[in-house]
Write a protein that holds these residues in place. Sequence first.
Motif, PDB file in Angstrom:
ATOM      1  N   ARG A 189       0.861  -1.176   0.000  1.00 39.49           N
ATOM      2  CA  ARG A 189       0.000   0.000   0.000  1.00 39.49           C
ATOM      3  C   ARG A 189       0.903   1.233   0.000  1.00 39.49           C
ATOM      4  O   ARG A 189       1.929   1.256   0.666  1.00 39.49           O
ATOM      5  N   GLY A 190       0.518   2.260  -0.747  1.00 43.11           N
ATOM      6  CA  GLY A 190       1.334   3.452  -0.843  1.00 43.11           C
ATOM      7  C   GLY A 190       1.191   4.352   0.364  1.00 43.11           C
ATOM      8  O   GLY A 190       0.306   4.171   1.210  1.00 43.11           O
ATOM      9  N   PRO A 191       2.065   5.366   0.492  1.00 44.84           N
ATOM     10  CA  PRO A 191       1.963   6.320   1.605  1.00 44.84           C
ATOM     11  C   PRO A 191       0.610   7.032   1.608  1.00 44.84           C
ATOM     12  O   PRO A 191       0.168   7.547   0.584  1.00 44.84           O
ATOM     13  N   ASN A 192      -0.053   7.029   2.747  1.00 45.93           N
ATOM     14  CA  ASN A 192      -1.374   7.655   2.899  1.00 45.93           C
ATOM     15  C   ASN A 192      -2.353   7.147   1.838  1.00 45.93           C
ATOM     16  O   ASN A 192      -3.167   7.910   1.303  1.00 45.93           O
ATOM     17  N   ASP A 193      -2.270   5.866   1.538  1.00 36.99           N
ATOM     18  CA  ASP A 193      -3.079   5.256   0.480  1.00 36.99           C
ATOM     19  C   ASP A 193      -4.560   5.386   0.785  1.00 36.99           C
ATOM     20  O   ASP A 193      -4.994   5.201   1.923  1.00 36.99           O
ATOM     21  N   ARG A 194      -5.327   5.707  -0.247  1.00 33.96           N
ATOM     22  CA  ARG A 194      -6.785   5.778  -0.093  1.00 33.96           C
ATOM     23  C   ARG A 194      -7.419   4.399  -0.154  1.00 33.96           C
ATOM     24  O   ARG A 194      -8.608   4.250   0.167  1.00 33.96           O
ATOM     25  N   THR A 195      -6.652   3.385  -0.577  1.00 32.99           N
ATOM     26  CA  THR A 195      -7.158   2.016  -0.545  1.00 32.99           C
ATOM     27  C   THR A 195      -7.227   1.551   0.903  1.00 32.99           C
ATOM     28  O   THR A 195      -6.299   1.764   1.677  1.00 32.99           O
ATOM     29  N   ALA A 196      -8.317   0.937   1.266  1.00 28.49           N
ATOM     30  CA  ALA A 196      -8.535   0.558   2.661  1.00 28.49           C
ATOM     31  C   ALA A 196      -7.566  -0.528   3.115  1.00 28.49           C
ATOM     32  O   ALA A 196      -7.250  -1.456   2.360  1.00 28.49           O
ATOM     33  N   ASP A 197      -7.076  -0.391   4.345  1.00 30.11           N
ATOM     34  CA  ASP A 197      -6.354  -1.480   4.988  1.00 30.11           C
ATOM     35  C   ASP A 197      -7.305  -2.659   5.168  1.00 30.11           C
ATOM     36  O   ASP A 197      -8.536  -2.489   5.200  1.00 30.11           O
ATOM     37  N   ILE A 198      -6.749  -3.843   5.291  1.00 27.50           N
ATOM     38  CA  ILE A 198      -7.540  -5.041   5.590  1.00 27.50           C
ATOM     39  C   ILE A 198      -7.014  -5.599   6.900  1.00 27.50           C
ATOM     40  O   ILE A 198      -5.892  -6.114   6.964  1.00 27.50           O
ATOM     41  N   LEU A 199      -7.808  -5.482   7.955  1.00 22.69           N
ATOM     42  CA  LEU A 199      -7.345  -5.853   9.283  1.00 22.69           C
ATOM     43  C   LEU A 199      -8.433  -6.601  10.038  1.00 22.69           C
ATOM     44  O   LEU A 199      -9.629  -6.504   9.724  1.00 22.69           O
ATOM     45  N   ALA A 200      -8.015  -7.329  11.059  1.00 21.14           N
ATOM     46  CA  ALA A 200      -8.964  -8.082  11.870  1.00 21.14           C
ATOM     47  C   ALA A 200      -9.761  -7.188  12.799  1.00 21.14           C
ATOM     48  O   ALA A 200     -10.860  -7.540  13.219  1.00 21.14           O
ATOM     49  N   SER A 201      -9.219  -6.021  13.127  1.00 25.09           N
ATOM     50  CA  SER A 201      -9.916  -5.115  14.031  1.00 25.09           C
ATOM     51  C   SER A 201      -9.521  -3.688  13.688  1.00 25.09           C
ATOM     52  O   SER A 201      -8.369  -3.310  13.851  1.00 25.09           O
ATOM     53  N   CYS A 202     -10.479  -2.922  13.189  1.00 26.81           N
ATOM     54  CA  CYS A 202     -10.166  -1.548  12.798  1.00 26.81           C
ATOM     55  C   CYS A 202     -11.453  -0.754  12.640  1.00 26.81           C
ATOM     56  O   CYS A 202     -12.550  -1.301  12.610  1.00 26.81           O
ATOM     57  N   ASN A 254      -9.512   9.477   6.862  1.00 22.91           N
ATOM     58  CA  ASN A 254      -8.047   9.464   6.913  1.00 22.91           C
ATOM     59  C   ASN A 254      -7.477   8.082   7.179  1.00 22.91           C
ATOM     60  O   ASN A 254      -6.320   7.819   6.869  1.00 22.91           O
ATOM     61  N   GLU A 255      -8.284   7.206   7.787  1.00 22.85           N
ATOM     62  CA  GLU A 255      -7.825   5.862   8.145  1.00 22.85           C
ATOM     63  C   GLU A 255      -8.769   4.816   7.546  1.00 22.85           C
ATOM     64  O   GLU A 255      -9.483   4.126   8.276  1.00 22.85           O
ATOM     65  N   PRO A 256      -8.812   4.706   6.215  1.00 21.37           N
ATOM     66  CA  PRO A 256      -9.734   3.743   5.604  1.00 21.37           C
ATOM     67  C   PRO A 256      -9.365   2.310   5.960  1.00 21.37           C
ATOM     68  O   PRO A 256      -8.191   1.966   6.022  1.00 21.37           O
ATOM     69  N   CYS A 257     -10.351   1.481   6.212  1.00 15.00           N
ATOM     70  CA  CYS A 257     -10.079   0.098   6.615  1.00 15.00           C
ATOM     71  C   CYS A 257     -11.281  -0.780   6.368  1.00 15.00           C
ATOM     72  O   CYS A 257     -12.428  -0.349   6.539  1.00 15.00           O
ATOM     73  N   THR A 258     -11.018  -2.015   5.963  1.00 12.20           N
ATOM     74  CA  THR A 258     -12.040  -3.053   5.860  1.00 12.20           C
ATOM     75  C   THR A 258     -11.712  -4.109   6.897  1.00 12.20           C
ATOM     76  O   THR A 258     -10.602  -4.643   6.918  1.00 12.20           O
ATOM     77  N   GLN A 259     -12.665  -4.413   7.749  1.00 11.00           N
ATOM     78  CA  GLN A 259     -12.437  -5.387   8.817  1.00 11.00           C
ATOM     79  C   GLN A 259     -12.825  -6.770   8.324  1.00 11.00           C
ATOM     80  O   GLN A 259     -13.927  -6.982   7.814  1.00 11.00           O
ATOM     81  N   ILE A 260     -11.883  -7.730   8.445  1.00 11.02           N
ATOM     82  CA  ILE A 260     -12.180  -9.087   8.028  1.00 11.02           C
ATOM     83  C   ILE A 260     -13.069  -9.751   9.075  1.00 11.02           C
ATOM     84  O   ILE A 260     -13.151  -9.313  10.215  1.00 11.02           O
ATOM     85  N   SER A 261     -13.721 -10.831   8.685  1.00  9.80           N
ATOM     86  CA  SER A 261     -14.760 -11.414   9.525  1.00  9.80           C
ATOM     87  C   SER A 261     -14.221 -12.262  10.659  1.00  9.80           C
ATOM     88  O   SER A 261     -14.952 -12.585  11.588  1.00  9.80           O
ATOM     89  N   THR A 262     -12.955 -12.655  10.597  1.00  5.78           N
ATOM     90  CA  THR A 262     -12.426 -13.523  11.642  1.00  5.78           C
ATOM     91  C   THR A 262     -11.092 -13.011  12.145  1.00  5.78           C
ATOM     92  O   THR A 262     -10.322 -12.418  11.387  1.00  5.78           O
ATOM     93  N   THR A 263     -10.836 -13.216  13.398  1.00  3.34           N
ATOM     94  CA  THR A 263      -9.543 -12.837  13.966  1.00  3.34           C
ATOM     95  C   THR A 263      -8.599 -14.034  14.081  1.00  3.34           C
ATOM     96  O   THR A 263      -7.473 -13.881  14.538  1.00  3.34           O
ATOM     97  N   SER A 264      -9.054 -15.208  13.687  1.00  5.34           N
ATOM     98  CA  SER A 264      -8.220 -16.399  13.852  1.00  5.34           C
ATOM     99  C   SER A 264      -7.149 -16.502  12.773  1.00  5.34           C
ATOM    100  O   SER A 264      -6.119 -17.125  12.987  1.00  5.34           O
TER     101      SER A 264
END
Length: 333
Positions: A252-265, A270-280
């Motif tokens: 991901r580029g600096p200050n990317d507008r593409t959302a992060d993909i994280l287990a908890s966010c 300014n902090e775009p993010c897509t939360q995945i369905s599982t933390t395992s």
Amino acid sequence: MLIVKQNRNTNQPRRPGFTLIELLVVIAIIAILIALLLPAVQQAREAARRSECKNNLKQMLLGLHNYHDQHSVFPPGGVAPQCAGNPPVNLSGIQECTTPFVAAAGLNWALQILPMVDQGPLWGEVKRIVDTKIDPLDAMNNVFGHYSPSMYRCPSHPWDNRANVAFRALENMSRGNYAASYGNGTLLQSMTVNANRGAFTISSRISARDFTDGMSNSVALSEVIYVVGNTADARGAWVFPGMGASAFSTGRGPNDRTADILASCANTTNEPCTQISTTSDQGPTIAAPRSYHTGGVHVGMADGAIRFISENIDRTVFSNLGTIAGGEIIGEF
């Protein structure tokens, strides 16, 4: 009796003073001057904050190199005491887990350089926790949940006065603004694919000779941001070795507008993010370097240099900067 009334001397000068119109003109001029001066003051303050932010990165890079001088390797992105039942895979002689994250993974790079950045007492507490054989991650977050060394915080970032937000029941994670490069892929790719690997992954043992791309062409550290006051956002948790917390990807580029993909966010502008369905399974997670500086982020190269990377950098070039042995040819950036 004749009383003679004495006339007032009409030639006496009047007492000087402002008329209403003159006063309004002066106030308007002062207001205009303040309006012109305020941006300059703000720019000067931001320049000072950016300078302190760069200095923080420099001190951490020195800590990483002092660690390397003592141990002949750089600290791992995180330590997995077990591989959750899966056998480790061998990557260029480095034992790593096929499972990219286990609950007990702790002792990340930010913790292991504490004695090298003048945080000896804090490191002593870390050692005490590890020696008790308690789950180090939970225990350390309970102890450090309300504290972050000032070196781990960029002054340009709004500070969360609560200093802790929890996304697991036993963790009160204090936030910071610096993370290490896992590589240029997702967490799983950065751990299991040589071409995607960065300098800091789970249980990595990278030495200077492993930087076949050149240490001046490999990003070691960069900035990250988090959602202030949000109890669901895991980013910036400097004790935690996960992606987005104390690790990032140059995929991901600096200050990317593409959302992060994280287990908890938490998802914000300014902090775009897509939360995945599982933390395992943290395998698909990926997070960009981000900052509150206008136009880009500061990065620390593996050779110790500090660079400001523009948001407009070619994405392929920036992606290649995240690997240590990808074999890419990198020009000027």
